[in-house]
Scaffold this active site. Structure first.
Site, PDB file in Angstrom:
ATOM      1  N   ASP A 246     -10.333   2.309 -24.638  1.00  0.00           N
ATOM      2  CA  ASP A 246     -10.668   2.051 -23.237  1.00  0.00           C
ATOM      3  C   ASP A 246     -10.602   3.306 -22.386  1.00  0.00           C
ATOM      4  O   ASP A 246      -9.890   4.246 -22.720  1.00  0.00           O
ATOM      5  CB  ASP A 246      -9.653   1.071 -22.615  1.00  0.00           C
ATOM      6  CG  ASP A 246      -9.938  -0.362 -23.001  1.00  0.00           C
ATOM      7  OD1 ASP A 246     -11.085  -0.645 -23.354  1.00  0.00           O
ATOM      8  OD2 ASP A 246      -9.001  -1.168 -22.935  1.00  0.00           O
TER       9      ASP A 246
ATOM     10  N   ARG B 257      -3.496  -7.504 -21.030  1.00  0.00           N
ATOM     11  CA  ARG B 257      -4.426  -7.125 -22.102  1.00  0.00           C
ATOM     12  C   ARG B 257      -3.872  -6.012 -22.992  1.00  0.00           C
ATOM     13  O   ARG B 257      -4.439  -5.716 -24.048  1.00  0.00           O
ATOM     14  CB  ARG B 257      -5.820  -6.797 -21.552  1.00  0.00           C
ATOM     15  CG  ARG B 257      -5.926  -5.533 -20.763  1.00  0.00           C
ATOM     16  CD  ARG B 257      -7.238  -5.474 -20.008  1.00  0.00           C
ATOM     17  NE  ARG B 257      -8.412  -5.224 -20.859  1.00  0.00           N
ATOM     18  CZ  ARG B 257      -8.672  -4.086 -21.476  1.00  0.00           C
ATOM     19  NH1 ARG B 257      -7.845  -3.068 -21.388  1.00  0.00           N
ATOM     20  NH2 ARG B 257      -9.766  -3.935 -22.199  1.00  0.00           N
TER      21      ARG B 257
ATOM     22  N   PRO C 215       0.819  -1.219   0.000  1.00  0.00           N
ATOM     23  CA  PRO C 215       0.000   0.000   0.000  1.00  0.00           C
ATOM     24  C   PRO C 215       0.858   1.278   0.000  1.00  0.00           C
ATOM     25  O   PRO C 215       0.348   2.348  -0.293  1.00  0.00           O
ATOM     26  CB  PRO C 215      -0.824  -0.096   1.285  1.00  0.00           C
ATOM     27  CG  PRO C 215      -0.505  -1.393   1.927  1.00  0.00           C
ATOM     28  CD  PRO C 215       0.606  -2.055   1.184  1.00  0.00           C
TER      29      PRO C 215
HETATM   30  N1  SAH Z   1       1.418  -3.188   7.286  1.00  0.00           N
HETATM   31  C1  SAH Z   1       1.299  -2.843   5.905  1.00  0.00           C
HETATM   32  C2  SAH Z   1       0.138  -3.565   5.258  1.00  0.00           C
HETATM   33  C3  SAH Z   1       0.396  -5.034   5.066  1.00  0.00           C
HETATM   34  S1  SAH Z   1      -0.898  -5.799   4.191  1.00  0.00           S
HETATM   35  C4  SAH Z   1       1.073  -1.347   5.775  1.00  0.00           C
HETATM   36  O1  SAH Z   1       0.421  -0.773   6.637  1.00  0.00           O
HETATM   37  O2  SAH Z   1       1.520  -0.752   4.789  1.00  0.00           O
HETATM   38  C5  SAH Z   1      -0.113  -7.280   3.677  1.00  0.00           C
HETATM   39  C6  SAH Z   1       0.349  -7.341   2.241  1.00  0.00           C
HETATM   40  O3  SAH Z   1      -0.759  -7.174   1.390  1.00  0.00           O
HETATM   41  C7  SAH Z   1       1.342  -6.260   1.834  1.00  0.00           C
HETATM   42  O4  SAH Z   1       2.648  -6.644   2.133  1.00  0.00           O
HETATM   43  C8  SAH Z   1       1.123  -6.172   0.343  1.00  0.00           C
HETATM   44  O5  SAH Z   1       1.857  -7.152  -0.351  1.00  0.00           O
HETATM   45  C9  SAH Z   1      -0.355  -6.520   0.204  1.00  0.00           C
HETATM   46  N2  SAH Z   1      -1.220  -5.342   0.025  1.00  0.00           N
HETATM   47  C10 SAH Z   1      -2.147  -4.892   0.890  1.00  0.00           C
HETATM   48  N3  SAH Z   1      -2.785  -3.803   0.413  1.00  0.00           N
HETATM   49  C11 SAH Z   1      -2.244  -3.559  -0.817  1.00  0.00           C
HETATM   50  C12 SAH Z   1      -2.486  -2.558  -1.811  1.00  0.00           C
HETATM   51  N4  SAH Z   1      -3.379  -1.586  -1.655  1.00  0.00           N
HETATM   52  N5  SAH Z   1      -1.751  -2.627  -2.945  1.00  0.00           N
HETATM   53  C13 SAH Z   1      -0.830  -3.586  -3.121  1.00  0.00           C
HETATM   54  N6  SAH Z   1      -0.562  -4.545  -2.207  1.00  0.00           N
HETATM   55  C14 SAH Z   1      -1.260  -4.541  -1.064  1.00  0.00           C
END
Ligand code: SAH
Length: 245
Positions: free
Chosen positions: A168, A153, A88
């Site tokens: 798109d 795609r 995230p």
């Molecule tokens: N503690 C972290 C969240 C971990 S969630 C924080 O607060 O930033 C666990 C895993 O889910 C992450 O390591 C990532 O690989 C994935 N993940 C969760 N949300 C995501 C998002 N919005 N985009 C991409 N990967 C995500």
């Protein structure tokens, strides 16, 4: 295009990658998706892939050694590979990043779990940190699927006709116009006359205006960067005035 996905849950991918367009693209050799179980690269008796965080606190952290071993094993086979960490905290995934990634030969995507991965994975191996939106999921697997799908795609030959991704949403900075198919009337709701007219110039103009209207209504933030003619900017001004009054 080669995708190598590193995950603790390879079973999650069987549905999305074994149906429809992605399945056909793999069968046709346009994409090649390999799943790697990170646990296979853990060397201790219990195949430990995560551990408690230094400094304390809730949750577990994915260990650096199994990930390093797995990334290095993939790299031996794929020389030009771009390494992506799902998180995230990353750069927001969008159509322009999808287009950028579609130009690569090979992508390696790391799926985090728990609190995420040891920071040294990012430091030592990762080219891009990518987020699919401002929300937190339980793991990176769904994010990896989203990336593989949106990138695939755009690879020539994956969609039926060469230009079917050209109009798109987002490709020219606007949301797409509405689509209709048979029947011409459903529960009293018809199809815009112009679409039945056979006049291609008028149809194109109607679609463009619909795209402008939709974008103004739901994603006005996109308009600033959209490629628009002087006339189209004027049309938008008119629309915006109409909405204000
Ligand atoms: N503690 C972290 C969240 C971990 S969630 C924080 O607060 O930033 C666990 C895993 O889910 C992450 O390591 C990532 O690989 C994935 N993940 C969760 N949300 C995501 C998002 N919005 N985009 C991409 N990967 C995500």
């Amino acid at each position: 295009m080669k995708f190598d996905i590193l995950t603790l849950f390879p079973g999650m991918f069987s549905g999305p990658f074994s149906e429809s367009i992605i399945k056909r693209a793999a069968e046709d050799g346009l994409i090649d998706i390999r799943l790697h179980d990170i646990r296979d690269y853990a060397t201790d008796r219990h195949k430990t892939a995560d551990d408690a965080p230094y400094g304390g606190g809730a949750g577990m952290v994915m260990k650096v050694e199994p990930l390093a071993a797995c990334i290095e094993a993939v790299r031996v086979e794929r020389c030009n590979i771009r390494v992506i960490l799902t998180t995230p905290r990353g750069r927001r995934f969008d159509q322009s990043l999808a287009a950028e990634l579609a130009k690569e030969e090979a992508l390696l995507i790391i799926c985090g779990r728990y609190e995420g991965v040891d920071e040294r994975v990012r430091e030592l191996f990762v080219d891009d940190e990518v987020s699919i939106g401002d929300f937190v999921m339980t793991g990176g697997e769904l994010a990896a699927m989203v990336i593989v799908d949106a990138v695939s795609r755009l690879i020539p030959g994956v969609l039926g006709s060469a230009d079917s991704s050209a109009s798109d949403s987002f490709s020219d900075g606007l949301l797409e116009y509405p689509h209709y198919t048979r029947p011409a009337e459903f529960r009293g709701s018809g199809v815009p006359e112009v679409l039945l007219s056979g006049n291609h110039r008028e149809i194109a103009q109607w679609r463009r205006r619909q795209a402008l209207q939709r974008t103004l209504a739901t994603r006005p933030d996109l308009l600033a960067a959209a490629r628009l003619s002087e006339k189209e900017r004027e049309y938008l001004e008119e629309l915006a005035k109409g909405r204000r009054s």
